[in-house]
Design a protein around this motif. Sequence first.
Motif, PDB file in Angstrom:
ATOM      1  N   ASN A  32       0.864  -1.164   0.000  1.00 57.09           N
ATOM      2  CA  ASN A  32       0.000   0.000   0.000  1.00 57.09           C
ATOM      3  C   ASN A  32       0.913   1.230   0.000  1.00 57.09           C
ATOM      4  O   ASN A  32       1.939   1.249   0.686  1.00 57.09           O
ATOM      5  N   TYR A  34       1.276   5.644   0.052  1.00 60.25           N
ATOM      6  CA  TYR A  34       0.637   6.840   0.604  1.00 60.25           C
ATOM      7  C   TYR A  34       1.442   8.089   0.242  1.00 60.25           C
ATOM      8  O   TYR A  34       2.664   8.051   0.190  1.00 60.25           O
ATOM      9  N   TYR A  36       1.711  12.016   1.829  1.00 59.04           N
ATOM     10  CA  TYR A  36       1.374  12.938   2.907  1.00 59.04           C
ATOM     11  C   TYR A  36       1.995  14.305   2.614  1.00 59.04           C
ATOM     12  O   TYR A  36       3.006  14.400   1.928  1.00 59.04           O
ATOM     13  N   GLN A  38       3.306  17.652   5.005  1.00 54.95           N
ATOM     14  CA  GLN A  38       3.558  18.140   6.353  1.00 54.95           C
ATOM     15  C   GLN A  38       3.921  19.610   6.240  1.00 54.95           C
ATOM     16  O   GLN A  38       4.999  19.954   5.743  1.00 54.95           O
ATOM     17  N   LEU A  44       0.862  15.592  10.053  1.00 50.28           N
ATOM     18  CA  LEU A  44       0.874  14.931   8.754  1.00 50.28           C
ATOM     19  C   LEU A  44      -0.541  14.870   8.186  1.00 50.28           C
ATOM     20  O   LEU A  44      -1.470  14.409   8.844  1.00 50.28           O
ATOM     21  N   TYR A  49      -3.884   7.607  -1.132  1.00 53.18           N
ATOM     22  CA  TYR A  49      -3.332   6.290  -0.883  1.00 53.18           C
ATOM     23  C   TYR A  49      -3.758   5.359  -2.005  1.00 53.18           C
ATOM     24  O   TYR A  49      -4.727   5.625  -2.725  1.00 53.18           O
ATOM     25  N   VAL A  51      -3.947   1.022  -3.068  1.00 54.72           N
ATOM     26  CA  VAL A  51      -3.824  -0.382  -2.682  1.00 54.72           C
ATOM     27  C   VAL A  51      -3.352  -1.249  -3.850  1.00 54.72           C
ATOM     28  O   VAL A  51      -3.110  -2.446  -3.675  1.00 54.72           O
ATOM     29  N   GLU A  59      -7.932  11.793  -0.314  1.00 53.08           N
ATOM     30  CA  GLU A  59      -8.444  12.125   1.015  1.00 53.08           C
ATOM     31  C   GLU A  59      -8.922  13.567   1.114  1.00 53.08           C
ATOM     32  O   GLU A  59      -9.836  13.862   1.872  1.00 53.08           O
TER      33      GLU A  59
END
Lengths: 110, 114
Positions: A32, A34, A36, A38, A44, A49, A51, A59
Amino acid sequence: SQTIHQWPATLVQPVGSPLSLECTVEGTSNPNLYWYRQAAGRGLQLLFYSVGIGQISSEVPQNLSASRPQDRQFILSSKKLLLSDSGFYLCAWSVRYEQYFGPGTRLTVT
Amino acid sequence: QKEVEQDPGPLSVPEGAIVSLNCTYSNSAFQYFMWYRQYSRKGPELLMYTYSSGNKEDGRFTAQVDKSSKYISLFIRDSQPSDSATYLCAMSVINTGTASKLTFGTGTRLQVTL
């Protein structure tokens, strides 16, 4: 052992320019993945994401998009950068629950 | 109310001290708990993870989980200047078939002085 790479390490881009950040993972299959962000002094924020190949979940609605053209490759893109896109971008991978982070890309939009 | 609360610090301790870092959470569905260490301008590094209440020890580090109180801690014994970093707690619900989505604390900045 597994390793995760991100490039570039640092990027300075003008407002309105495109963006492409790349992340690759070695030593594991079907992870998986991801993305992010920051921001300075903040936590974070999960952006995307995945799969599996071609499977992307977003998101937060924003100026960015993600793609996964290969099993261990994850790309973060933008067609036109905004000042608010500045930040530290981190890629991570997981097989179970714990996630392992890459070294990050520091993006400054001027 | 945030799902995960973490004191931002900074926390300053002398070398050799025992450090206690803590997080509280509100979602009783969280079952998997992690601690990350992040040096300035670097990616977070996984220190420890656990899914059970009680203590888990790894060298100078001990992770403690109290699910009844929704409270987790990381203890660092014999702290060193190299432990100076930001420590992030993270947690996840247990599910199958999908990617794990972690909820992070905002991090506690630790400084260990000589």
